[in-house]
Write a protein that holds these residues in place. Structure first.
Motif, mmCIF file in Angstrom:
data_model
loop_
_atom_site.group_PDB
_atom_site.id
_atom_site.type_symbol
_atom_site.label_atom_id
_atom_site.label_comp_id
_atom_site.label_asym_id
_atom_site.label_seq_id
_atom_site.Cartn_x
_atom_site.Cartn_y
_atom_site.Cartn_z
ATOM 1 N N MET A 1 -36.028 36.232 72.431
ATOM 2 C CA MET A 1 -36.944 35.643 73.419
ATOM 3 C C MET A 1 -36.459 35.970 74.822
ATOM 4 N N LYS A 2 -37.337 36.481 75.631
ATOM 5 C CA LYS A 2 -36.962 36.849 77.002
ATOM 6 C C LYS A 2 -37.030 35.628 77.899
ATOM 7 N N GLY A 26 -31.176 36.779 77.294
ATOM 8 C CA GLY A 26 -32.114 37.841 76.997
ATOM 9 C C GLY A 26 -31.897 38.363 75.586
ATOM 10 N N ASP A 27 -32.803 39.195 75.126
ATOM 11 C CA ASP A 27 -32.683 39.768 73.786
ATOM 12 C C ASP A 27 -31.372 40.539 73.648
ATOM 13 N N GLY A 28 -30.582 40.173 72.654
ATOM 14 C CA GLY A 28 -29.334 40.886 72.389
ATOM 15 C C GLY A 28 -28.162 40.454 73.239
ATOM 16 N N ASP A 29 -28.378 39.531 74.191
ATOM 17 C CA ASP A 29 -27.278 39.086 75.044
ATOM 18 C C ASP A 29 -26.366 38.132 74.272
#
Length: 204
Positions: A1-2, A26-29
């Motif tokens: 989810m951004k 953020g996505d992948g953070d």
């Protein structure tokens, strides 16, 4: 989810639900840094930049050792710049690089989102005399003095969360121009001062 990057100019009414969204990774953070959150808020949004770390410290994140000190330093630096009427906020890189795991930030978001929605539904222009310019200066000074205590008293259970609630209420009042929230913030601060006065007098 951004993350939701919605922001508002300093002192303007702000949707707290969207502001809380700046905490989401953020996505992948794997982690969320102070730099990440402030970049979403904007470097001209002083009051939202004060509110976000205060709200984070209301959440269970305040129990992480050192977090009250970091949050207090961030809020003190921002309030000093706000009192000096700077156009853009600045924080040293050593604070901007501080980060929390993505899971912790999601937990903080989930803890805060329902109260944020409640505030968005119930904020309105009450007790307007508390929101005029001289009182806004007083509220900002009260926020600074409250945050000043956190590095010294973070070892006390719940102290940071309760005083961060006071800072959050004052800042919400500044943002929404709702004096009822500011009055609530002063009430919490008064309760804290009274509690420590009673300890000093040996009554507790």
């Amino acid at each position: 989810m951004k993350p939701d990057n919605s922001s508002a100019p300093d002192g303007a009414p702000v949707d707290l639900t969207h502001l809380i969204g700046t905490l989401l990774p953020g996505d992948g953070d794997a982690r969320v840094s102070v730099r990440d959150v402030l970049s979403r808020i904007g470097d001209q949004s002083f009051a939202p930049a004060i509110l976000v770390p205060a709200l984070v410290l209301v959440s269970p994140i305040s129990a992480i050792p050192g977090m009250p000190t970091i949050g207090g330093l961030i809020i003190m630096l921002i309030t000093i710049q706000k009192l000096l009427h700077r156009d853009h906020l600045w924080l040293p890189d050593v604070l901007m690089r501080r980060s929390v795991t993505a899971d912790r930030m999601r937990q903080a978001h989930d803890f805060l989102i329902r109260p944020a929605r409640w505030v968005d539904r119930h904020s309105r222009g009450r007790l307007r005399p508390l929101t005029i310019k001289p009182m806004r200066f007083l509220a900002t000074l009260a926020i600074f003095l409250t945050a000043l205590t956190w590095p010294f008293l973070e070892i006390l259970p719940m102290f940071t969360s309760v005083s961060a609630l006071a800072v959050s209420l004052l800042t919400v009042g500044l943002l929404t121009r709702d004096g009822a929230f500011m009055a609530a913030g002063y009430t919490v601060i008064g309760g804290i001062v009274l509690f420590f006065a009673m300890i000093w007098q040996g009554l507790v």
